[in-house]
Design an enzyme around this catalytic site. Structure first.
Site, PDB file in Angstrom:
ATOM      1  N   HIS A 109       0.872  -1.192   0.082  1.00 30.47           N
ATOM      2  CA  HIS A 109       0.072   0.267  -0.039  1.00 30.47           C
ATOM      3  C   HIS A 109       1.007   1.304   0.068  1.00 30.47           C
ATOM      4  O   HIS A 109       1.899   1.307   0.757  1.00 30.47           O
ATOM      5  CB  HIS A 109      -1.142  -0.054   1.213  1.00 30.47           C
ATOM      6  CG  HIS A 109      -2.012   0.896   1.255  1.00 30.47           C
ATOM      7  ND1 HIS A 109      -1.835   2.478   1.440  1.00 30.47           N
ATOM      8  CD2 HIS A 109      -3.391   1.021   0.842  1.00 30.47           C
ATOM      9  CE1 HIS A 109      -2.966   2.875   1.243  1.00 30.47           C
ATOM     10  NE2 HIS A 109      -4.119   1.967   1.025  1.00 30.47           N
TER      11      HIS A 109
ATOM     12  N   GLU B 154      -7.697  -4.893  -0.627  1.00 30.61           N
ATOM     13  CA  GLU B 154      -8.193  -5.387  -1.894  1.00 30.61           C
ATOM     14  C   GLU B 154      -8.204  -6.709  -2.015  1.00 30.61           C
ATOM     15  O   GLU B 154      -8.888  -7.362  -2.527  1.00 30.61           O
ATOM     16  CB  GLU B 154      -7.622  -4.802  -3.036  1.00 30.61           C
ATOM     17  CG  GLU B 154      -7.699  -3.191  -3.222  1.00 30.61           C
ATOM     18  CD  GLU B 154      -6.399  -2.484  -4.263  1.00 30.61           C
ATOM     19  OE1 GLU B 154      -5.720  -3.133  -4.356  1.00 30.61           O
ATOM     20  OE2 GLU B 154      -6.739  -1.506  -4.609  1.00 30.61           O
TER      21      GLU B 154
END
Length: 367
Positions: free
Chosen positions: A253, A308
Site C-alpha cells: 500500500h 483489496e
C-alpha cells in the site's frame, strides 16, 4: 533554475492539502480513524447509515441521526429508480464500470432535497440496473424501508438477501466509506474547491477510482487466485511470479508500512459469512505464503496484505459480479466523497499546487 523533485515529492507523499475531521490514516501504526473512531470498532458497532451520519455531520455541522440518513437514502433510491429511463440510455454499449461513470455524470440537483443523499442513494440503484441489464434482466425497484446494504444486494440479485449477507456487505461499506486523502478523495476535493457543484466533484472522484492503481485491484486478486488454483500450486506459482518481477495483487500500500487495518476487519466479516461459500482456507494459504515470500524478498520493508485482497473474496462470496466491484466500492466511498466535498467547500480554499518546470528555458537575447 530547474529544481528536480524526488519521487515522493512528485507524488505529494506526506504533503497536507487540507484540514479534515473526517478520517485519519497512520501508515506507520496501521491505523484508520473515521469520524473519531477506529475502523474496526465502527464495523462491529455501527451501520453504513450511522457512519454516513457521522461523516455528514462532521463535514457540514449538522446533527443527522442514523435514522435520518436511512430514511433519506431510502427515498433517494426511489427517486433514482424513477430517473433510470434518462440515466441509462447514455450507457448503451458500455461495460458496467464505464456505464456507471456515464450514468453518474447524468445525476443532477433536485429542488429542495439533499444532494448528498441523492448521490449516495443513486449509486446502488445504477449499479444494480447495469448488472441486471448485463444479464438481460430488468432493474429491480428499491425498497425504501430496507437498509442501504440490504437493498443494494436485493437490487443486484432480484431476491432478498440473508441477514448474514447483509451484515457482511454493511461491514464492507463501513470499512471502505472513507480513507484519508486518497486519490479519488483528493480529486473530489480539488473539483469541490473550485466551487463546482457536488455532482461534478463526485463524478471526478469516481473517475479517479477506476484507475488500476487505486480502486481497480480486487478483480485481479480473484484472477490471481484462479490462476493459482490449488494448494499445491501456491509455492511454485508465487515463486515464479516474484522471479519475473510481477506485482502480486492485494499486497502493499502507498501509505501503510504495516498491515492495512481494513484487511483484518474484512477477513473477520468473511469468516462470519463462510457458510455462504467464501473459500477462506485456500485464500488464507495464499496470503500466508505470499507474505512469507515477500518478507524474504524485501526483509527491510515487506509488503503486507491490503484491503483489496479480502475485498475480492468478500464481494465474490456475495455473488457480486467482478465487473461490478468498482461501482460497489463507489457506493460505499460516495459517503466519504460527499462529506469531503462539503468540508472543502465550507472550510477550504481553491487547491492550486505549483509545479517544478524541468523543460528548456528561452535563450537570452543575443545568444
Amino acid at each position: 533554475m530547474n529544481i528536480h523533485l524526488t519521487k515522493s515529492q512528485i507524488g505529494l507523499d506526506g504533503v497536507p492539502a487540507a484540514e479534515t475531521v473526517l478520517s485519519h490514516v497512520d501508515g506507520e501504526r496501521g491505523e484508520l480513524i473515521i469520524a473519531g473512531e477506529h475502523v474496526g470498532t465502527l464495523a462491529s458497532q455501527s451501520s453504513f447509515e450511522g457512519v454516513t451520519a457521522r461523516l455528514w455531520n462532521g463535514a457540514s455541522k449538522t446533527s443527522l441521526s442514523e435514522a435520518n440518513v436511512r430514511a433519506s437514502l431510502g427515498a433517494a433510491r426511489e427517486r433514482a429508480f424513477v430517473r433510470l429511463p434518462e440515466l441509462l440510455p447514455p450507457t448503451r454499449g458500455m461495460g458496467i464500470v464505464d456505464g456507471f461513470r456515464a450514468a453518474v455524470a447524468g445525476l443532477r440537483a433536485e429542488n429542495g432535497l439533499e444532494h448528498e443523499a441523492t448521490i449516495v442513494g443513486a449509486f446502488p440503484v445504477i449499479a444494480g440496473a447495469l448488472v441486471r441489464r448485463a444479464k438481460g434482466l430488468e432493474p429491480v425497484a428499491p425498497d425504501p424501508n430496507a437498509s442501504h446494504a440490504a437493498d443494494t444486494l436485493r437490487m443486484l440479485r432480484g431476491a432478498s438477501p440473508e441477514p448474514r449477507e447483509v451484515a457482511a456487505l454493511d461491514a464492507y461499506f463501513v470499512t471502505v466509506c472513507d480513507h484519508g486523502m486518497n486519490a479519488s478523495t483528493f480529486a473530489t476535493r480539488v473539483v469541490a474547491s473550485t466551487q463546482a457543484d457536488l455532482f461534478a466533484a463526485i463524478t471526478a472522484g469516481y473517475c479517479a477510482l477506476t484507475g488500476p492503481l487505486h480502486g481497480g485491484a480486487p478483480e485481479p486478486v480473484l484472477e490471481m487466485l484462479d490462476a493459482i488454483g490449488s494448494s499445491e500450486r501456491v509455492k511454485p506459482w508465487v515463486d515464479a511470479a516474484l522471479a519475473r518481477g510481477e506485482r502480486l495483487m492485494g499486497f502493499g500500500h502507498r501509505v501503510y508500512r504495516v498491515r492495512d487495518p481494513r484487511a483484518d476487519v474484512l477477513k473477520a466479516a468473511i469468516e462470519r459469512l463462510s457458510a455462504d461459500g467464501a473459500d477462506l482456507p485456500f485464500a488464507g494459504e495464499v496470503e500466508a505464503y505470499i507474505r512469507s515470500a515477500l518478507r524474504k524478498k524485501n526483509p527491510d520493508r515487506p509488503l503486507e496484505t491490503n484491503v483489496e485482497f479480502f475485498t475480492a473474496i468478500l464481494l465474490d462470496a456475495l455473488a457480486i459480479p467482478r465487473q461490478a466491484f468498482t461501482p460497489i466500492f463507489a457506493a460505499a466511498r460516495a459517503a466519504g466523497w460527499t462529506a469531503h466535498a462539503r468540508e472543502q467547500q465550507r472550510t477550504g480554499r481553491l487547491i492550486r499546487p505549483s509545479s517544478s518546470y524541468v523543460g528548456e528555458m528561452p535563450k537570452a537575447s543575443g545568444e
